[in-house]
Scaffold this active site. Structure first.
Site, PDB file in Angstrom:
ATOM      1  N   GLY A 183       0.862  -1.182   0.000  1.00 50.17           N
ATOM      2  CA  GLY A 183       0.000   0.000   0.000  1.00 50.17           C
ATOM      3  C   GLY A 183       0.893   1.224   0.000  1.00 50.17           C
ATOM      4  O   GLY A 183       2.076   1.126   0.347  1.00 50.17           O
ATOM      5  N   CYS A 208       5.414  -5.916   1.583  1.00 44.67           N
ATOM      6  CA  CYS A 208       5.716  -4.483   1.495  1.00 44.67           C
ATOM      7  C   CYS A 208       5.040  -3.725   2.644  1.00 44.67           C
ATOM      8  O   CYS A 208       5.358  -3.964   3.795  1.00 44.67           O
ATOM      9  CB  CYS A 208       5.329  -3.932   0.121  1.00 44.67           C
ATOM     10  SG  CYS A 208       6.111  -2.347  -0.193  1.00 44.67           S
ATOM     11  N   TYR A 209       4.069  -2.859   2.363  1.00 42.41           N
ATOM     12  CA  TYR A 209       3.387  -2.169   3.470  1.00 42.41           C
ATOM     13  C   TYR A 209       2.854  -3.198   4.470  1.00 42.41           C
ATOM     14  O   TYR A 209       2.909  -2.992   5.682  1.00 42.41           O
ATOM     15  CB  TYR A 209       2.231  -1.318   2.930  1.00 42.41           C
ATOM     16  CG  TYR A 209       1.418  -0.653   4.022  1.00 42.41           C
ATOM     17  CD1 TYR A 209       1.853   0.517   4.622  1.00 42.41           C
ATOM     18  CD2 TYR A 209       0.215  -1.223   4.469  1.00 42.41           C
ATOM     19  CE1 TYR A 209       1.117   1.113   5.644  1.00 42.41           C
ATOM     20  CE2 TYR A 209      -0.533  -0.626   5.486  1.00 42.41           C
ATOM     21  CZ  TYR A 209      -0.069   0.540   6.063  1.00 42.41           C
ATOM     22  OH  TYR A 209      -0.787   1.135   7.077  1.00 42.41           O
ATOM     23  N   HIS A 264       8.277  -7.693  -3.368  1.00 44.47           N
ATOM     24  CA  HIS A 264       7.004  -8.162  -3.935  1.00 44.47           C
ATOM     25  C   HIS A 264       7.168  -9.518  -4.624  1.00 44.47           C
ATOM     26  O   HIS A 264       7.558  -9.574  -5.789  1.00 44.47           O
ATOM     27  CB  HIS A 264       6.483  -7.141  -4.955  1.00 44.47           C
ATOM     28  CG  HIS A 264       6.028  -5.867  -4.328  1.00 44.47           C
ATOM     29  ND1 HIS A 264       4.741  -5.670  -3.901  1.00 44.47           N
ATOM     30  CD2 HIS A 264       6.704  -4.733  -4.033  1.00 44.47           C
ATOM     31  CE1 HIS A 264       4.627  -4.461  -3.372  1.00 44.47           C
ATOM     32  NE2 HIS A 264       5.809  -3.874  -3.442  1.00 44.47           N
ATOM     33  N   GLU A 272       4.893 -11.277  -5.760  1.00 44.05           N
ATOM     34  CA  GLU A 272       3.822 -11.475  -6.750  1.00 44.05           C
ATOM     35  C   GLU A 272       4.178 -10.951  -8.140  1.00 44.05           C
ATOM     36  O   GLU A 272       3.524 -11.304  -9.112  1.00 44.05           O
ATOM     37  CB  GLU A 272       2.519 -10.825  -6.254  1.00 44.05           C
ATOM     38  CG  GLU A 272       2.472  -9.301  -6.260  1.00 44.05           C
ATOM     39  CD  GLU A 272       3.119  -8.660  -5.029  1.00 44.05           C
ATOM     40  OE1 GLU A 272       3.953  -9.311  -4.376  1.00 44.05           O
ATOM     41  OE2 GLU A 272       2.794  -7.492  -4.747  1.00 44.05           O
ATOM     42  N   ASP A 305     -16.146 -13.727 -22.441  1.00 45.45           N
ATOM     43  CA  ASP A 305     -16.903 -13.806 -21.196  1.00 45.45           C
ATOM     44  C   ASP A 305     -18.355 -14.238 -21.424  1.00 45.45           C
ATOM     45  O   ASP A 305     -18.855 -15.138 -20.748  1.00 45.45           O
ATOM     46  CB  ASP A 305     -16.883 -12.458 -20.450  1.00 45.45           C
ATOM     47  CG  ASP A 305     -15.464 -11.975 -20.198  1.00 45.45           C
ATOM     48  OD1 ASP A 305     -14.550 -12.820 -20.261  1.00 45.45           O
ATOM     49  OD2 ASP A 305     -15.282 -10.777 -19.949  1.00 45.45           O
ATOM     50  N   LYS A 359      -9.504 -13.410 -16.134  1.00 44.47           N
ATOM     51  CA  LYS A 359      -9.673 -13.662 -17.567  1.00 44.47           C
ATOM     52  C   LYS A 359      -9.064 -14.997 -18.014  1.00 44.47           C
ATOM     53  O   LYS A 359      -9.684 -15.759 -18.749  1.00 44.47           O
ATOM     54  CB  LYS A 359      -9.029 -12.520 -18.351  1.00 44.47           C
ATOM     55  CG  LYS A 359      -9.384 -12.489 -19.808  1.00 44.47           C
ATOM     56  CD  LYS A 359     -10.766 -11.920 -19.974  1.00 44.47           C
ATOM     57  CE  LYS A 359     -11.148 -11.673 -21.391  1.00 44.47           C
ATOM     58  NZ  LYS A 359     -12.405 -10.928 -21.471  1.00 44.47           N
TER      59      LYS A 359
END
Ligand code: XMP
Length: 513
Positions: free
Chosen positions: A55, A82-83, A169, A171, A227, A369
């Site tokens: 954040g 992180c944050y 991070h 991710e 979709d 997706k």
């Protein structure tokens, strides 16, 4: 069966979706919730693990997001990123400081490979950092498990309490062993078994829809996009003929697309559903005649779409349910915690208002997706539909500059088909995020054989993008460009020039209108 869940608690980080995606790539279900989610709700959810996101804030700022310390005492493993890592340190009495300079980008760190989090990765690895505040001192009971040249606590843990934190991070793909770190967290630390697979999703979703809808009449606006196609097939597997799909062919689709969609979903297709194709081409062209302003064209297409859909819906009569192809990024982006804004099909806005129905069903609401695509192939939908690149609701209306006419649509359809065919054949190292032909409104003089021509210029556009908010022009090998140019000029009547659009976004947009 309740599936195992990792809760991603969002503290305002830009990578919140990415964390959930990475977890799901490990076949473990993850949900993103705002940090305002109550402790009771978390207990009710009983997640197998919790991840605090990053954040932009500083933990000492009273206005920044915090959480009740009791979350760290539930006995549920927590990974702070992180944050989120600073918050964990702060909550447990560690020390967080502001560095004079930010640490940003690729960073070499040394990790302790005896940590469960770093098991199986190299001691010296490269990670992605993006922070100014840092943990200067880990809380009591914590061991420092990674550091960089300037960051004394790049990771820390209290293994007994199953509390883990990384300043970097894991991710983002720039963190070399990020995937392994996330996998270590969900499998080794949280003890997940990995029950999130698309076949199990499809199976349980069909069961759930059957229970929810029973014999209710259901209506779906089918565009042939990924979709709505996947949503329609899921619904049809669950409720068969109680589903009616309305496919509006507005005459602004790509070459042969209307027939392809009908081939899959129509009476000779593979599904047991009621399929209505409305051939409204002339109607749209008439409304668009003489209109040059792009925004006005969009509005006309959107409004006409609603009118056509409304007329069809009226013929069907009252329905119990309306199907929407909402997917998880729509839910997250439209505001976590608040009720999700209903995705307006084709960006027409307000579609549900014109249909008399009791409830909306969003069968893909929790899928990303790529998961929707996987579910589609699981359901046997042909790959030309599940792997389609994005195509805007207003269709070729936003790829024709100036007035839209049937003739211009034919030109752009044919040129676009050639360009896509050649690019697909070229087997580029990386497929562009979006690639298509557009029609400029420019006509110029050329010479073909012994004749002077005064024809249109086709514009080819190919962009690399992951988020579709920004984009860069894709480098297409010159021989491929030349082949496209030759074929388009030879095969498409009305074109005597082919241009290549080099513009990035910003300052351009991806579409060409
Ligand atoms: P732009 O042209 O704004 O496009 O850079 C960004 C992405 O959005 C798609 N796009 C649309 N999609 N309805 C849609 O469903 C629309 O009206 C629309 N306009 C643009 C575009 O194809 C690109 O992927």
């Amino acid at each position: 069966m309740k599936k195992e869940t990792i809760l991603v608690l969002d503290f305002g980080g830009q990578y919140n979706q990415l964390i959930a995606r990475r977890v799901r790539e490990c076949n473990v279900y993850a949900e993103v919730h705002p940090y305002t989610l109550s402790l009771d709700k978390i207990k009710e959810m009983a997640p197998k693990g919790i991840i605090f996101t990053g954040g932009p804030n500083s933990v000492y700022d009273p206005a920044s997001p915090h959480y009740d310390k009791a979350i760290l005492e539930l006995g549920i493993p927590v990974l702070g990123i992180c944050y989120g890592s600073q918050l964990m340190a702060y909550m447990l009495g560690g020390e967080v400081k502001t560095a004079p300079v930010s640490e940003y980008g690729h960073t070499d760190v040394t990790v302790s490979t005896s940590s469960k989090l770093f098991h199986g990765i190299e001691e010296n690895t490269s990670v992605w950092m993006s922070h100014t505040d840092y943990i200067a001192k880990a809380p009591a009971g914590f061991e420092v498990t990674a550091h960089s040249a300037v960051c004394p606590v790049a990771a820390m843990e209290n293994a007994a309490k199953r509390l883990y934190a990384t300043q970097f991070h894991p991710e983002v793909l720039h963190t070399r062993d990020g995937k392994k770190i996330i996998s270590n967290f969900v499998y080794t630390v949280c003890g997940c078994i990995g029950d999130w697979t698309m076949d199990s999703f499809v199976e349980s979703k069909i069961r759930e829809i059957k229970e929810q809808v029973g014999n209710g009449k259901t209506l779906c606006a089918l565009s042939g996009g990924v979709d709505s196609s996947v949503a329609a097939v899921l619904m049809s597997k669950a409720i068969g003929k109680n589903l009616t799909c309305v496919f509006v062919d507005h005459g602004l689709l790509r070459k042969d697309e209307g027939d392809q969609v009908e081939g899959v979903f129509g009476p000779n297709g593979s599904y047991d559903l009621n399929f209505i194709r409305v051939n409204a081409q002339e109607r749209f062209y008439k409304k668009l005649a003489g209109v040059e302003d792009p925004e006005q064209k969009r509005k006309i297409i959107g409004e006409e779409f609603i009118r056509v859909f409304e007329e069809e819906a009226k013929k069907i009569g009252a329905v119990d349910y309306l199907v929407q192809g909402t997917i998880y990024p729509d839910v997250i982006e439209s505001g976590l915690g608040k009720s999700a804004v209903i995705k307006s099909h084709h960006n027409v806005g307000g579609l549900p208002d014109c249909v008399d129905f009791k409830e909306i069903i969003e069968p893909l609401r929790m899928l990303f997706k790529d998961e929707v695509r996987k579910a589609g192939s699981e359901l046997g939908i042909p790959s030309f539909l599940t792997m389609r690149q994005p195509f805007p609701g207003p269709g070729l209306g936003v790829r024709i500059v100036g007035e839209v006419t049937a003739e211009k649509v034919r030109i752009v359809q044919e040129a676009d088909a050639i360009f896509r065919e050649e690019l697909d054949k070229a087997e580029l190292k990386q497929r562009p995020g979006q690639y298509f032909a557009a029609l400029s409104n420019m006509r110029s003089v050329g010479v073909m054989g012994d004749f002077r021509t005064y024809d249109y210029a086709i514009v080819l556009r190919a962009v690399n993008t992951t988020d579709f908010m920004t984009a860069d022009c894709t480098e297409i090998p010159f021989d491929v460009q030349q082949r496209c140019m030759t074929r388009i000029i030879n095969e498409v009547k009305g074109v005597n020039r082919v241009l290549f659009d080099l513009t990035s976004k910003p300052p351009g947009t991806i579409e060409f209108e």
